[in-house]
Write a protein that holds these residues in place. Sequence first.
Motif, PDB file in Angstrom:
ATOM      1  N   UNK A 106       0.950  -1.234  -0.045  1.00  0.00           N
ATOM      2  CA  UNK A 106      -0.102  -0.190   0.100  1.00  0.00           C
ATOM      3  C   UNK A 106       0.910   1.359   0.173  1.00  0.00           C
ATOM      4  N   UNK A 144       3.502   0.361   2.982  1.00  0.00           N
ATOM      5  CA  UNK A 144       3.239  -0.438   3.829  1.00  0.00           C
ATOM      6  C   UNK A 144       2.982  -1.655   3.140  1.00  0.00           C
ATOM      7  N   UNK A 198      -9.271 -13.329   4.754  1.00  0.00           N
ATOM      8  CA  UNK A 198      -8.352 -12.756   4.290  1.00  0.00           C
ATOM      9  C   UNK A 198      -7.377 -12.956   5.725  1.00  0.00           C
ATOM     10  N   UNK A 236      -4.066 -10.718  11.607  1.00  0.00           N
ATOM     11  CA  UNK A 236      -5.030 -10.091  11.545  1.00  0.00           C
ATOM     12  C   UNK A 236      -6.006 -10.942  10.450  1.00  0.00           C
ATOM     13  N   UNK A 246      -9.725 -11.053   8.045  1.00  0.00           N
ATOM     14  CA  UNK A 246     -11.072 -10.380   7.588  1.00  0.00           C
ATOM     15  C   UNK A 246     -11.772 -11.651   7.024  1.00  0.00           C
ATOM     16  N   UNK A 261     -14.058  -8.190  11.387  1.00  0.00           N
ATOM     17  CA  UNK A 261     -12.665  -7.686  11.328  1.00  0.00           C
ATOM     18  C   UNK A 261     -12.036  -8.296  12.838  1.00  0.00           C
ATOM     19  N   UNK A 293     -16.984  -1.632  -1.755  1.00  0.00           N
ATOM     20  CA  UNK A 293     -15.579  -2.188  -1.809  1.00  0.00           C
ATOM     21  C   UNK A 293     -15.468  -3.573  -1.696  1.00  0.00           C
ATOM     22  N   UNK A 307      -6.927   4.702  -5.548  1.00  0.00           N
ATOM     23  CA  UNK A 307      -7.784   5.811  -4.734  1.00  0.00           C
ATOM     24  C   UNK A 307      -7.505   6.957  -5.082  1.00  0.00           C
ATOM     25  N   UNK A 363      -3.133   0.114  11.742  1.00  0.00           N
ATOM     26  CA  UNK A 363      -4.567  -0.112  10.987  1.00  0.00           C
ATOM     27  C   UNK A 363      -4.676   0.416   9.530  1.00  0.00           C
ATOM     28  N   UNK A 364      -3.590   1.332   9.301  1.00  0.00           N
ATOM     29  CA  UNK A 364      -3.397   1.733   7.822  1.00  0.00           C
ATOM     30  C   UNK A 364      -3.131   0.542   7.054  1.00  0.00           C
ATOM     31  N   UNK A 414      -6.810  -4.304   6.864  1.00  0.00           N
ATOM     32  CA  UNK A 414      -7.944  -4.141   5.859  1.00  0.00           C
ATOM     33  C   UNK A 414      -8.762  -3.031   6.446  1.00  0.00           C
ATOM     34  N   UNK A 415      -8.685  -2.530   7.664  1.00  0.00           N
ATOM     35  CA  UNK A 415      -9.609  -1.292   8.073  1.00  0.00           C
ATOM     36  C   UNK A 415      -8.952  -0.103   7.743  1.00  0.00           C
ATOM     37  N   UNK A 416      -7.819  -0.059   6.938  1.00  0.00           N
ATOM     38  CA  UNK A 416      -6.928   1.079   6.421  1.00  0.00           C
ATOM     39  C   UNK A 416      -7.883   2.169   5.780  1.00  0.00           C
ATOM     40  N   UNK A 417      -8.443   1.702   4.873  1.00  0.00           N
ATOM     41  CA  UNK A 417      -9.523   2.887   4.069  1.00  0.00           C
ATOM     42  C   UNK A 417     -10.326   3.384   4.976  1.00  0.00           C
ATOM     43  N   UNK A 418     -10.814   2.810   6.224  1.00  0.00           N
ATOM     44  CA  UNK A 418     -11.803   3.502   6.943  1.00  0.00           C
ATOM     45  C   UNK A 418     -10.962   4.446   7.718  1.00  0.00           C
ATOM     46  N   UNK A 445      -8.130   6.308   6.934  1.00  0.00           N
ATOM     47  CA  UNK A 445      -7.094   7.134   6.475  1.00  0.00           C
ATOM     48  C   UNK A 445      -7.475   8.564   6.230  1.00  0.00           C
ATOM     49  N   UNK A 446      -8.900   8.810   5.798  1.00  0.00           N
ATOM     50  CA  UNK A 446      -9.289  10.386   5.588  1.00  0.00           C
ATOM     51  C   UNK A 446      -9.209  10.941   6.885  1.00  0.00           C
ATOM     52  N   UNK A 495      -7.450  10.424   9.616  1.00  0.00           N
ATOM     53  CA  UNK A 495      -6.360  10.402  10.337  1.00  0.00           C
ATOM     54  C   UNK A 495      -5.586  11.810  10.996  1.00  0.00           C
TER      55      UNK A 495
END
Lengths: 198, 1051
Positions: free
Chosen positions: A53, A62, A78, A86, A88, A97, A119, A183, B143-144, B147-151, B153-154, B156
């Motif tokens: 990412x 990352x 996942x 972690x 999902x 999660x 998503x 994105x 977190x970034x 999988x929860x990253x997109x949630x 990011x904005x 932060x």
Amino acid sequence: MITGVRRLILPLAALMAAAVGAPPAAGADLGVEELMRSLAQVRSRTARFVERKQVAILNTPLESSGTLVYTAPGRLEKHTVAPRAESLVLDGDRLTLEDKGRDQKRTFALPEYPMIQAFVEGVRSTLAGDLATLSRFYQVALEGNERRWRLLLRPREQRMQDFVSEIRISGSLDRIRTIEIVETEGDRSVMTITSDAP
Amino acid sequence: MNADKILKSSPWAVAGWLAFVTACAAVIARTEFTTDISAFLPRSPTPGQRVLVEELRDGVVSRLILIGIEGAAPETLAQASKRFAADLRRSEKFASVANGEDTGLSGDREFVWRYRYLLSPAVVPERFSARGLRERLEEHLQLLGSSAGPMVRRSLPRDPTGELRELIEPLEGQGRPATREGVWFAREGVRALLVAQTRAAGYDIHAQERALASIRSSFAQAAGGSRAVLLLSGPGVFSVSARAAIRGDALLFSLIASALIAGLLLALFRSPRVVGLSLLPVATGAAAGVAAVSLGFGTVHGITLGFGVTLIGEGVDYAIYLFTHSAPGVPPRAALGRIWPTLRLGVLTSILGFSAMLFSGFTGLAQLGLFSITGLVVAVAATRWVLPALLPQGFAPKVTGAFVPAAMALERGAPRLRYPLLAAVTLAAALLAAQRGPLWSEDLSSLSPVPRSDQLLDQRLRRDIGAPDVRYLVVVREREEEAALQGAEAVAAALRNAVRRGLLEGYDSPSTWLPSRAAQAARQAALPVPGTLRKNLAQAQRGLPYRAGTFEPFLEDAAAAKKLPLIDHATLRGTGLALKVETLLVRRDDGWTALLPLRGVADAAALALEIGAVAGAPAVLLDLKRESDELYGSYRREAVVYSLAGAAAIIALLLATLRSPRRVYDVVAPLAAAVVVVTGLLALGGHTLSIFHLVGLLLVVAVGSNYSLFFDRQAISAADRGRTLVSLIFAAVTTMIGFGVLSFSSVPVLNAIGSTVGLGALLALSFSAILQRREIGAAGDARAWRPAPALELTLMLHAAGALVLVLQPALWPWVLAAIAANHLLLAAAVLWPRGQALGSNLARLPASAASRNEVCLTFDDGPDPEVTPRVLDLLDRHRASASFFCVGEQAQSCPQLVKEIARRGHSVENHSQRHSPVFAFYGPWRLKRDVEAAQAVIAGLTGRPPEFFRAPAGFRSPLLDPVLAQCGLRYVSWTRRGFDAVDGDVQRVAARLTRGLAAGDVLVLHDRAYRRGQAGEPAALAVLAAVLERIAGAGLKCVSLPAACGRGPAA
């Protein structure tokens, strides 16, 4: 009956193509419906992934890796192993999660979160070959041929467009190779699905 | 007859009535009618009951209207939903309209975002230290990558401590509906969903009705052209449609019933004016009832009015009794004179039956009590004094005469049904006792006039929308708003803990969006000054891959938050959260109440402990379902207890008026039988009884008591009897029509009362006719035996017990206990010589003999060669006649003496053959042999078979009555006895016999030398002269029993 036959024909065709070593003619473009039908044949699959990412607010990318488990038609797991454990789990309408390091678990009812749903369905509906659902959230375009295709998903809804400009899924035959999420604001992630796990 | 004449004939009554009605009208004009359900709150409610009722009245739940749109394609439904919601949002009637669109919510999001540092309970100084910030930044880095990253990011850069998540996370999992096409949809996508919240309280049915009307018209515009249909549910919808249904049915069925009754009365009395007049008592009574409740309680509840008018429905009967008893030669006033004592008693019994409700702790029941009592008193007064004055002169309905022969024939035939009826009562009682399911409905929903299909729709919409019924609620009460909010915060902290422990899924609190000022100030103080925060942040960021300058927005926001004015109601205004806070933080007369509704409670008991342990907050965990069930349960229990008390009072009144347990039994038995059979039939029909059925049964008793009292009344002539019968039949038929029609209604209230009373009135009348006891024929005839009440009841109890054992063998201890109790009571009856329970019992001479100043001396246990001749001489000397109850064996041993008794003009009666001390325990055959033997001996000696029997020592076997009936004997006890067989004190014996001596007394002595006085004389002889002198001195005359009972119309 027809689906049974098709199940045999597609891999056979692929085998024969590989055997003769000649890629299919460039003109024989793959149709979205055809690809979806082929993907829909897959009942279950396990694979390794590496996800990279790029986030605008960070200096360095990352990276994470782990395994993916898909069971038709609606379950996708996942399991990230590194850098932190972690998982999902997407099962029907519920997304769970789990952060194993901090022993935290959160469950979402997807229909309550249209953003996350869009998503998630981008990946899951593709795996399931569910064109109807996919088209509800995205404008779907396909390029390439059977052996090397790329699915381009553009969000339909404004809210989603604010976050994601495009999802690109590429693969070969009924196998997905990469998932790239582009994105807005320059963030992007690329997930490379390397091989079947043992 | 014109008004002038009316006034001449009875000026004061009519003028008084007019004045009274005017006064009532004046009071009614200023009366406030309410539909507020707090009238059904006990006078001293528990905190739980109070919250329950407040919530039902105007709580947030009571204001919700759930809306579904279905029947078209999803796109069409979504379009309709958007237009519809937009239209409703413009209306003043709705506090909020939610359909999943962002419209209302963007304001909320803005508010939460702006005030996050004042709202978040996680804001403490450590969180903003270098170390605290470092922890958050590391966590977010992880977190970034996840999988929860997109949630995250904005947000932060503005919110690196994650306050938004702290605020939003507890709201998740609330089961919000699915979103499709930008609006809420049911999961299957067939139904678009909306939730509207009215501004008006749920109990304000008028306002709810207006709100529903605007919903319907908005929808018609929004969905114009499409085939979409509207589904509505919620408390307001229910109350509006229930009221409409009740009104509609009540109106329709009362119109039908009124038309039928008016037609019937018109056919009978041939005068529209008379038909109109028949309503006068009830109408006057109702007006007086409303006025009385208004004066007594300040307001009149709608339910009081509805039920009250039903309860005084027997007032129509009064007019019918009066009209029917009027005949040629019997003007209304004379007719009234004849029926007045019975009518008055009937009204009194009804009043007593209802009066129990006056003492109810529930205002609703107490109002009903006052209404019905006032109504009946006024109705009967109007019948007594006003109605005769208004009737046409010479009013005498002829047509009623035509019914008399048929009615008399029916009445003659009715007693033949006695045994089938007793069997039916037995069966019904057994069925009720063996009832498997609960006889009484246990929850409030039995009162709900909402049809089953609507309840199902409500469940479906609730599930779709994810608005479960709130069941558990934490209530914090304080005098000040700030204290209530602080209490709510303390409770919320405990609840957060409990959520982590899995005791519940989530909760709402007013303090989430309106924290106490103390908490807000503390949070503001927890934020470091800008310079410090920048330093801390720089330190925290060291070595982490965040780009430089990323968190500038955070520093800006934190600096701004430190200077923000604290959140108050004004800050919240315009957001959707204002409404939430308003509904969860309520101002009551005595202070502020914070409500914390709980979701997904897993362990209520543990939770209650947890909440009880919260220090400094007067918090209670309420289970609304339990509270409502308990409220209804206590309501019903109270109604049952008061009905039973009313029944006891009625019996006491009858005992005091009729002065004969036997007559009381005759009046009460048909009513009890009707109640048992009606209840049995209802249970058999699968009804679970509700409070409405109970009201119906009360009414059956009130109306039916008139019937059975009229049957009990001595008619002055055959024509009078005939008219009574006809009037009863008319009264019962009108009642049956009036209520029976209601039983066709689908509204539970109307149906319950209608079927109960319609059936009950018919049964009460028939049972009164069937169970009436005609007078026994002349003494000496062998007569058909009919078991005494106690024996009938004993037989029925045994039969019912056997049936219950067959139906529900597990109930055997109860059956056994009931039968044991029954036998104990029977034993008591055996030991009570003067009782009437085991059969008729002559304990004093008939009224006719008393009117002739007669008394009767009786001598038991003789004849005796020493005592009897001297008794005979003494009687001769005083010219007195007496009756000798001789023992058969004694008579056989001195036959001449028996003949001598008869020769001197006394009667010889039967005192059993052997005078066995265990006579009362004899079996039926032995009893028969013994009584018949004595009968034969005495008849053989005197030539006249005895007419009277007295059991040895007065202990009467329950089996004796049929034997006596076969032998043509009547049972005799006594008015007073001297105990000369056991007491040698002559003075005392004489005193016992003569104290309070009165005409009609039956006295007992023994012509045997059981005890002797000081002079050695047998006690009876020692007192006899004195007793005879007292009798003569009192102007009384001694006669034998046949002489006292055989003559005149007494029997």
